[in-house]
Motif scaffolding. Structure first.
Motif, PDB file in Angstrom:
ATOM      1  N   ARG A  57       1.951  14.116 -14.744  1.00 28.17           N
ATOM      2  CA  ARG A  57       2.756  14.261 -13.535  1.00 28.17           C
ATOM      3  C   ARG A  57       2.417  13.133 -12.565  1.00 28.17           C
ATOM      4  NH1 ARG A  57       1.439  19.532 -10.954  1.00 28.17           N
ATOM      5  NH2 ARG A  57      -0.440  19.407 -12.232  1.00 28.17           N
ATOM      6  N   ILE A  58       3.448  12.458 -12.144  1.00 31.60           N
ATOM      7  CA  ILE A  58       3.306  11.334 -11.217  1.00 31.60           C
ATOM      8  C   ILE A  58       4.406  11.451 -10.169  1.00 31.60           C
ATOM      9  CG2 ILE A  58       3.555   8.838 -10.968  1.00 31.60           C
ATOM     10  CD1 ILE A  58       2.263   8.510 -13.707  1.00 31.60           C
ATOM     11  N   TYR A  59       4.049  11.241  -8.932  1.00 23.04           N
ATOM     12  CA  TYR A  59       5.021  11.241  -7.840  1.00 23.04           C
ATOM     13  C   TYR A  59       4.809   9.999  -6.976  1.00 23.04           C
ATOM     14  CZ  TYR A  59       5.143  16.172  -9.166  1.00 23.04           C
ATOM     15  OH  TYR A  59       5.231  17.344  -9.878  1.00 23.04           O
ATOM     16  N   TYR A  60       5.910   9.490  -6.460  1.00 20.63           N
ATOM     17  CA  TYR A  60       5.865   8.327  -5.580  1.00 20.63           C
ATOM     18  C   TYR A  60       6.617   8.618  -4.288  1.00 20.63           C
ATOM     19  CZ  TYR A  60       4.523   5.638  -9.735  1.00 20.63           C
ATOM     20  OH  TYR A  60       3.888   5.160 -10.857  1.00 20.63           O
ATOM     21  N   ALA A  61       6.193   7.951  -3.244  1.00 21.62           N
ATOM     22  CA  ALA A  61       6.985   7.933  -2.020  1.00 21.62           C
ATOM     23  C   ALA A  61       8.249   7.134  -2.294  1.00 21.62           C
ATOM     24  CB  ALA A  61       6.193   7.305  -0.880  1.00 21.62           C
ATOM     25  N   ASP A  62       9.338   7.524  -1.652  1.00 18.82           N
ATOM     26  CA  ASP A  62      10.604   6.817  -1.866  1.00 18.82           C
ATOM     27  C   ASP A  62      10.482   5.338  -1.526  1.00 18.82           C
ATOM     28  OD1 ASP A  62      12.755   9.565  -0.771  1.00 18.82           O
ATOM     29  OD2 ASP A  62      11.832   9.134  -2.709  1.00 18.82           O
ATOM     30  N   SER A  63       9.651   5.035  -0.561  1.00 19.81           N
ATOM     31  CA  SER A  63       9.536   3.656  -0.087  1.00 19.81           C
ATOM     32  C   SER A  63       8.891   2.724  -1.119  1.00 19.81           C
ATOM     33  CB  SER A  63       8.733   3.623   1.216  1.00 19.81           C
ATOM     34  OG  SER A  63       7.437   4.172   1.007  1.00 19.81           O
ATOM     35  N   VAL A  64       8.224   3.285  -2.129  1.00 21.03           N
ATOM     36  CA  VAL A  64       7.543   2.425  -3.110  1.00 21.03           C
ATOM     37  C   VAL A  64       8.077   2.607  -4.526  1.00 21.03           C
ATOM     38  CG1 VAL A  64       5.462   2.510  -1.683  1.00 21.03           C
ATOM     39  CG2 VAL A  64       5.649   4.014  -3.676  1.00 21.03           C
ATOM     40  N   LYS A  65       8.980   3.547  -4.726  1.00 20.13           N
ATOM     41  CA  LYS A  65       9.530   3.786  -6.063  1.00 20.13           C
ATOM     42  C   LYS A  65      10.139   2.516  -6.630  1.00 20.13           C
ATOM     43  CE  LYS A  65      10.611   8.730  -5.928  1.00 20.13           C
ATOM     44  NZ  LYS A  65      11.695   9.740  -5.807  1.00 20.13           N
ATOM     45  N   GLY A  66       9.817   2.253  -7.890  1.00 21.21           N
ATOM     46  CA  GLY A  66      10.345   1.082  -8.561  1.00 21.21           C
ATOM     47  C   GLY A  66       9.540  -0.178  -8.314  1.00 21.21           C
ATOM     48  N   ARG A  67       8.595  -0.123  -7.360  1.00 17.61           N
ATOM     49  CA  ARG A  67       7.768  -1.301  -7.063  1.00 17.61           C
ATOM     50  C   ARG A  67       6.300  -1.042  -7.368  1.00 17.61           C
ATOM     51  NH1 ARG A  67       7.226  -3.037  -1.973  1.00 17.61           N
ATOM     52  NH2 ARG A  67       7.541  -0.962  -1.030  1.00 17.61           N
ATOM     53  N   PHE A  68       5.841   0.167  -7.145  1.00 15.34           N
ATOM     54  CA  PHE A  68       4.427   0.519  -7.351  1.00 15.34           C
ATOM     55  C   PHE A  68       4.299   1.400  -8.584  1.00 15.34           C
ATOM     56  CE2 PHE A  68       2.848   0.317  -2.643  1.00 15.34           C
ATOM     57  CZ  PHE A  68       3.402  -0.955  -2.525  1.00 15.34           C
ATOM     58  N   THR A  69       3.163   1.255  -9.273  1.00 17.39           N
ATOM     59  CA  THR A  69       2.870   2.086 -10.434  1.00 17.39           C
ATOM     60  C   THR A  69       1.437   2.591 -10.347  1.00 17.39           C
ATOM     61  OG1 THR A  69       4.384   0.785 -11.813  1.00 17.39           O
ATOM     62  CG2 THR A  69       2.784   2.192 -12.944  1.00 17.39           C
ATOM     63  N   ILE A  70       1.278   3.899 -10.417  1.00 17.25           N
ATOM     64  CA  ILE A  70      -0.050   4.499 -10.423  1.00 17.25           C
ATOM     65  C   ILE A  70      -0.441   4.823 -11.854  1.00 17.25           C
ATOM     66  CG2 ILE A  70       0.802   6.859 -10.081  1.00 17.25           C
ATOM     67  CD1 ILE A  70      -1.672   7.374  -8.318  1.00 17.25           C
TER      68      ILE A  70
END
Length: 122
Positions: A57-70
């Motif tokens: 399970r991974i979640y991102y803030a909308d502001s970083v989706k598509g740019r950041f990867t955890i």
């Protein structure tokens, strides 16, 4: 107790990339979700990304989706944040955190690192 130490911050031009690392030590035998948060000057701390113990399970803030990867490496007890296409508005102190739940809420995390500065110049 879990100790968290972030590294990898620095100064980068807009459009560039950085990879943050967060090394955990102490009671790392316990199962923790790991999260990244950031705080810009004069602003509240905000959620960036989180990953469950298994990585399923991974979640991102909308502001970083598509740019950041955890991602995380449980053998090395390390979590990473790959940041691409950086923007000046990404400038902040970035903190990693460990908690029992994979949540976007900072209150769900029990342990915090000291933070690492990321500065993106225009």
């Amino acid at each position: 107790q879990v100790q968290l130490v972030e590294s990898g911050g620095g100064l980068v031009q807009a459009g560039g990339s950085l990879r943050l690392s967060c090394a955990a030590s102490g009671r790392t035998d316990s199962s923790y979700a790991m999260g990244w948060f950031r705080q810009a000057p004069g602003k509240e701390r905000e959620f960036v990304a989180t990953i469950s113990l298994s990585g399923g399970r991974i979640y991102y803030a909308d502001s970083v989706k598509g740019r950041f990867t955890i991602s995380r490496d449980n053998v090395k007890n390390t979590v990473y944040l790959q940041m691409n296409s950086l923007k000046p508005r990404d400038t902040a102190v970035y903190y990693c955190a460990a908690g029992r739940a994979t949540t976007t809420n900072s209150l769900g995390y029990n342990y915090w690192g000291q933070g690492t500065q990321v500065t993106v110049s225009s």
